[in-house]
Each structure stands twice: as C-alpha cells, then as structure tokens.
Design an enzyme around this catalytic site. Structure first.
Site: not given
Ligand code: FAD
Length: 577
Positions: A436
């Site tokens: 989220e």
């Molecule tokens: C169990 C589970 C359920 C989920 N359910 C849903 C769902 O129902 N629908 C859906 O669409 N998604 C869902 N997600 C996805 C979830 O919302 C994302 O995993 C999350 O938003 C982070 O994206 P990412 O994993 O690609 O991490 P990344 O975007 O790659 O981020 C990795 C790290 O880098 C940091 N970061 C990234 N960009 C920046 C920036 N610009 N500035 C500073 N820091 C940054 C982040 O804070 C994080 O610590 C789910 C994920 C999980 C694990």
C-alpha cells in the site's frame, strides 16, 4: 489468550474524548446514529471478531492457500467466518445507503475494522479490498456501474481487488506495461501481467472485481497516462447475473513470510474485457480514492496487530513465573514472581499499550475528519485527512510491528515457537510496513506533497488546532514543548529544502516519527482530560504518564537528527556500498 475487542476503549473514544454525538447532531446524514445504536454495533462487532473470526486465525495460517490450475483455494476454515462477516453487512458498514450500504460514520467503522484486523488479518484482507473497491466505484462510477457493482460488493457476494503492481513497476507505477485497447462497443481490451494482487483470485465469492490500472495506446508517458478499469472475473449483466468468464487468470500465488491465508496472485490479463472507471488518463487520481482508504485501513491493520500482541503478552506476563521482584518477593508462596514484576517487562508492555491506545484514538480522529469532509463538506477536514493519511499508514504499522516484536520478547523463547501464536502476529504485521506504498514512500508523501508544497501551512493549522484543544493540565507543558518542537523542525525544513535537495528524503522518516509522536502526545493529553475517576481512568492516567516520561522524549533526539544537512546520508560514494 482469546482476543477480546477493546469495547470500553471504543466507547470512551467515541463519546467521551471526541464527543461524536455533538458532531453528528449538526450533520443530517449522521443524526440518526444514537449512542445506543453505536454501542450495539460495537458490541456485535466485538462478538463476531472474538467468537467467529479470531478462531480461524491460527488454523488459516497453518493451512495457507493453494493454487491448482489457475484456481486458488483459501483455508477451509475461512468460508464460514467470511460468510458471517458478509451476511452481517460488515463490508457495507460505511457504504452508500442508496445502494445497500449502511452509511455509518467512518469514526465508528475505524474501530470495527481494528477488531476484524486483530482477529484475523489474512481473512479481513478480502474484506478491506472489497470495501476499498466499492468506495472507488461509488466515487468515480457511472450510475449504471454503481447500481450494478455496489450492492454486490456491500453484501460480499462479490469481492474487490486492486491491481497496480507489475514486476518492474512497484513504487513507480508510471512505467507500467499493461495496455488497454479501446473496442468499438465502448469497452477496453486489457493485456498485461500484474503481480502481488491480494485477493486477485480465491474461492470466497461468486465474482471478483479487479480495479486495474493500464495505459491506453496513445497515453502520455508516466503517471499522467494511466487509466483505471473495472475488470471482473465473470462479465455481469446489468441485473447482476453472471455471464462469460473474463480473459484473465491467476498464474500462481506467492509463498510469503506472513498473511498466509491471504492469496497473493500473479494475474495474467489476456485481452480481458475492462470497463473504464472515471476518465481516460485520470486513473491514478481515481485509484487514490481506493488507495487512501486502504492506507488508513492498513494503518488500522497495524493497530490490530499491536492490540492482539499486547493482549497475548500481558496475559502471559501475569502467569509466567521467573525471578523475583527487585523490592522483594511478591509471590512468596510460589517458586518465583510473575514476569510483570520486572521493570523491563513493564517497559515493553507499557510501550505497546501507550502506542496502541493513542493509535486507536488517532484512527478515530482521522475517521472523524473523513466524515466531516464527506458529510459536512468541510474543506479543512479534507486537507487534514490528506495530511494525516500517510502518518496513519506508516506510524500505525511501524508501531504495530514493533509492538508485535515486543510481545514476542515478553514471551522469551516461547515467543519464537509456533504454539503460542505470537510469532504469527510478528509475521503477519510485517507486511503493513511494505504494501500500500512502503512506509518510506508515506514519509516522502508527508514531507513533499503534504508539508513542503504548502510551506507547512496545513501542518501549522493542525498544530494550532492541537494547541487550542482542552487537555489535562498535567501534560499541558510537555505538549506545548512538543508542538513548539514540531513547528521549529517544520520551519527548518521549509527553509532548507530548496538549497539541500536531498534533505527532505534524508530525514522524511524521522520527520514522520516526530509528527506521529507529537500527535500522540496531544491525544494522550486529551484522553487524560476525558478519563473517568475509576480503574479504567487510572489505567489511562498511568499509561499517559509512561508515554510522556518514556516515549515522547524520543522527539528531542529526532529534532537533533533532522535539523542537519543531508551530507551524512549522501557522502558515501556508490562504489563503497
Ligand atoms: C503480500 C503483498 C501483497 C500485495 N498486494 C498488492 C495488491 O493487492 N495490489 C497491488 O497492486 N500491489 C500489491 N502489492 C505490492 C506492493 O504494494 C509493493 O510491493 C510496494 O508498493 C513496493 O513496490 P516494490 O515491491 O516494487 O518495491 P520498490 O518500488 O522496488 O521499492 C523498494 C524499496 O525502495 C524504496 N523506494 C522506491 N522508490 C523510491 C523513491 N522514489 N524514493 C525513495 N525510496 C524509494 C521503497 O520504499 C522500498 O523500500 C503487494 C505486495 C505484497 C508483498
């Protein structure tokens, strides 16, 4: 320990601290909600959460979900509990009455949600996404879309899911690949692969309504070129009867650290039929209706984890005998004294309790702002709810997780093994900080969009509101100091952010913590003011005093670490990492 919903605290917050009746008296849509009715709703939610939902928590974790040929099977114990939740109308609690919702205030819904989250996080995820999807359709749908989808979602016959994330596009949704091609009949063909979709596929409902983000062929680049579509599993007729299976399927489910009863799917859209929700290219803004709801709700998930963890740990600390009190035996007949005699154990329990009870007050306060914005057209309340949403999401989930870890520590080695259930709370609570929008992203939102963009104006108005509230005089001075500190730090950031471009990002998480602690100081001072002269009130006063003496001083350290430059964070060159 069997989960017991904090009914008394819920009533105290609604009627003594925030005086809901006074607020509702001026709002036609909410006038009908009497204290008796609200108390009856709280009591019934407490019963269902404790007796029906909570018993499915551990078995659901042990069973997990199963994927077979595109079908997803949830833990078998979930079926009956979910049916009771939906048939009881709990998913339509705050829904639009025109389409079968109950129109109850969000203040109340926040308290009920906490109970459901605490009782079973995995199970309630299917519910919260359904509530979020209905909110989004209510806000952006055509009259036909509302009439078709809302009654089915409120009744839980159909559930919702939110499909944003792709393998390469998580935080940065602007680079997503999923495409939507307009068709002659006004629908769109959706093609692409989404990952991590909570409740994207499962066996608890007749239909699953995806709210999916995709790009039109000629869309502008980045996040301004995203549109939002309703992409149901079965294509419904306008009377709600189900037609053909749509062109998407679950490709697999994830094996996760926690929330194992919640099915997290890869979803492959292969020319699936989608219906535009809202305007073309305005999808991200529309999706924010759902995301903002989900952000508060996920915050409350953290609160629920913190509460169930506390209940388990407090129960254990009274029973488990180890060592003797520093002041001499308190259980002289027994082999040892209960854990609760030890100051360090009390430190852990009181930290959990102080954060949980302030967190509950915070969730109700944010709910109240949402009610004022929605039913009283109060623009200040809208701005305030936007300012507070990232804090609610991140501060509540951070403290919920820390509370779960503290509870685990109170259990010692028994906290690390399965049997007692507290390790499950730790595993389940962890995701709240990640999904989220990660908590890091929430902190950037608070810092950039919500604070620096208006020169700290909205934050400053909220500080004035806190400073003018009637609070208990015992804590007035400490509260004033905390408010002054927050104002000082905000002014420093507004003054330095332009010249030091990395400063906001370098200190945003500390700033969110400082803001959260300051808000909690205000809420504790308000709660003490309203606390009755009985044991319940004594517990409030003692916990408040722990908060002001032991937790609020962390804000002094946060001021020191924030009012610096970004140099210490940015100096180490990439090659040396
Ligand atoms: C169990 C589970 C359920 C989920 N359910 C849903 C769902 O129902 N629908 C859906 O669409 N998604 C869902 N997600 C996805 C979830 O919302 C994302 O995993 C999350 O938003 C982070 O994206 P990412 O994993 O690609 O991490 P990344 O975007 O790659 O981020 C990795 C790290 O880098 C940091 N970061 C990234 N960009 C920046 C920036 N610009 N500035 C500073 N820091 C940054 C982040 O804070 C994080 O610590 C789910 C994920 C999980 C694990």
């Amino acid at each position: 320990v069997q989960y017991q919903a904090p009914e008394k605290d819920a009533r105290f917050l609604m009627f003594d601290v925030f005086q809901a009746q006074k607020i509702w008296a001026n709002i036609p849509a909410l006038q009908e909600f009497s204290e008796d009715l609200v108390n009856a709703v709280i009591a019934e939610a407490a019963r269902i959460s404790g007796e029906v939902v909570a018993p499915t928590n551990q078995p659901g974790d042990a069973a997990g979900c199963e994927w077979r040929d595109g079908q997803v099977f949830t833990p078998s114990v979930f079926k009956e509990a979910f049916a009771e939740l939906t048939q009881g109308g709990w998913l339509g609690l705050a829904g639009n009455p025109e389409f079968g919702g109950q129109g109850m205030p969000k203040m109340l819904a926040s308290l009920i949600e906490e109970m459901m989250w605490a009782a079973n996080t995995s199970l309630y995820l299917y519910g919260t996404l359904t509530v979020g999807a209905s909110l989004c359709i209510d806000a952006h749908g055509t009259p036909e879309q509302k009439a078709l989808y809302l009654p089915k979602l409120y009744s839980g016959e159909w559930t919702g899911a939110m499909a944003l994330t792709e393998g390469h596009a998580g935080t940065d949704l602007g680079i997503m690949h999923t495409r939507a091609h307009p068709q002659a009949d006004g629908t769109y063909q959706i093609t692409g692969t989404k990952i991590f979709i909570t409740g994207g596929e499962h066996d608890l409902a007749d239909n699953i309504v995806h709210l999916t983000l995709a790009k039109l062929p000629d869309a502008p680049a980045g996040s301004r070129g995203i549109s939002l579509f309703i992409v149901p599993k079965f294509l419904p007729a306008q009377d709600g009867s189900l037609g053909a299976r749509n062109g998407w399927a679950s490709g697999s489910i994830e094996h996760k650290m926690g929330i194992r009863g919640s099915a997290t799917s890869v979803i492959n859209y292969e020319g699936a039929t989608g219906y535009l929700l809202g305007e073309e290219n305005q999808g991200l803004a529309a999706m924010f209706t759902m995301m903002n709801y989900e952000r508060l709700s996920v915050g409350i998930q953290g609160l629920g984890s913190g509460e169930i963890a506390y209940q388990q740990a407090a129960g254990y600390a009274k029973e488990r005998l180890q060592g003797r009190a520093a002041t001499g035996p308190e259980n002289a007949e027994g082999a040892a004294d209960p854990l609760l005699v030890h100051p360090d154990v009390r430190r852990m329990l009181l930290t959990q309790r102080a954060m949980n009870e302030a967190g509950r007050a915070f969730a109700v306060f944010v709910g109240m702002q949402l009610d004022l914005a929605k039913y009283a057209d109060d623009p200040q309340a809208q701005v305030l709810s936007e300012l507070l949403t990232p804090v609610a999401k991140a501060f509540l989930t951070d403290n919920g997780f820390q509370g779960a870890v503290l509870a685990q520590q109170v259990f010692g080695g028994h906290g690390y093994i399965r049997e007692w259930g507290v390790e499950q709370v730790v595993r389940d609570a962890r995701i709240g900080q990640i999904y989220e929008g990660t908590n890091g992203v929430q902190a950037l939102d608070l810092m950039g969009r919500k604070t620096l963009r208006d020169g700290g104006g909205a934050l400053r108005r909220f500080v004035d509101h806190m400073a003018q509230s009637e609070v208990d005089e015992t804590h007035q001075k400490a509260l004033n100091e905390a408010l002054d500190r927050l104002v000082r730090v905000t002014a420093f950031l507004v003054d330095h952010a332009d010249a030091d471009k990395n400063l906001p990002g370098a200190v945003s998480t500390d700033f969110l913590d400082l803001f959260g602690l300051t808000i909690y100081a205000w809420l504790w001072a308000m709660m003490v003011k309203a606390a009755p002269a009985d044991e319940f009130g004594d517990a409030k006063r003692a916990t408040a005093s722990f908060f002001f003496t032991r937790l609020l001083p962390r804000s002094i350290g946060l001021e020191h670490s924030i009012c610096n430059s970004s140099d210490a964070v940015m100096a180490l060159p990439e090659a040396l990492f």
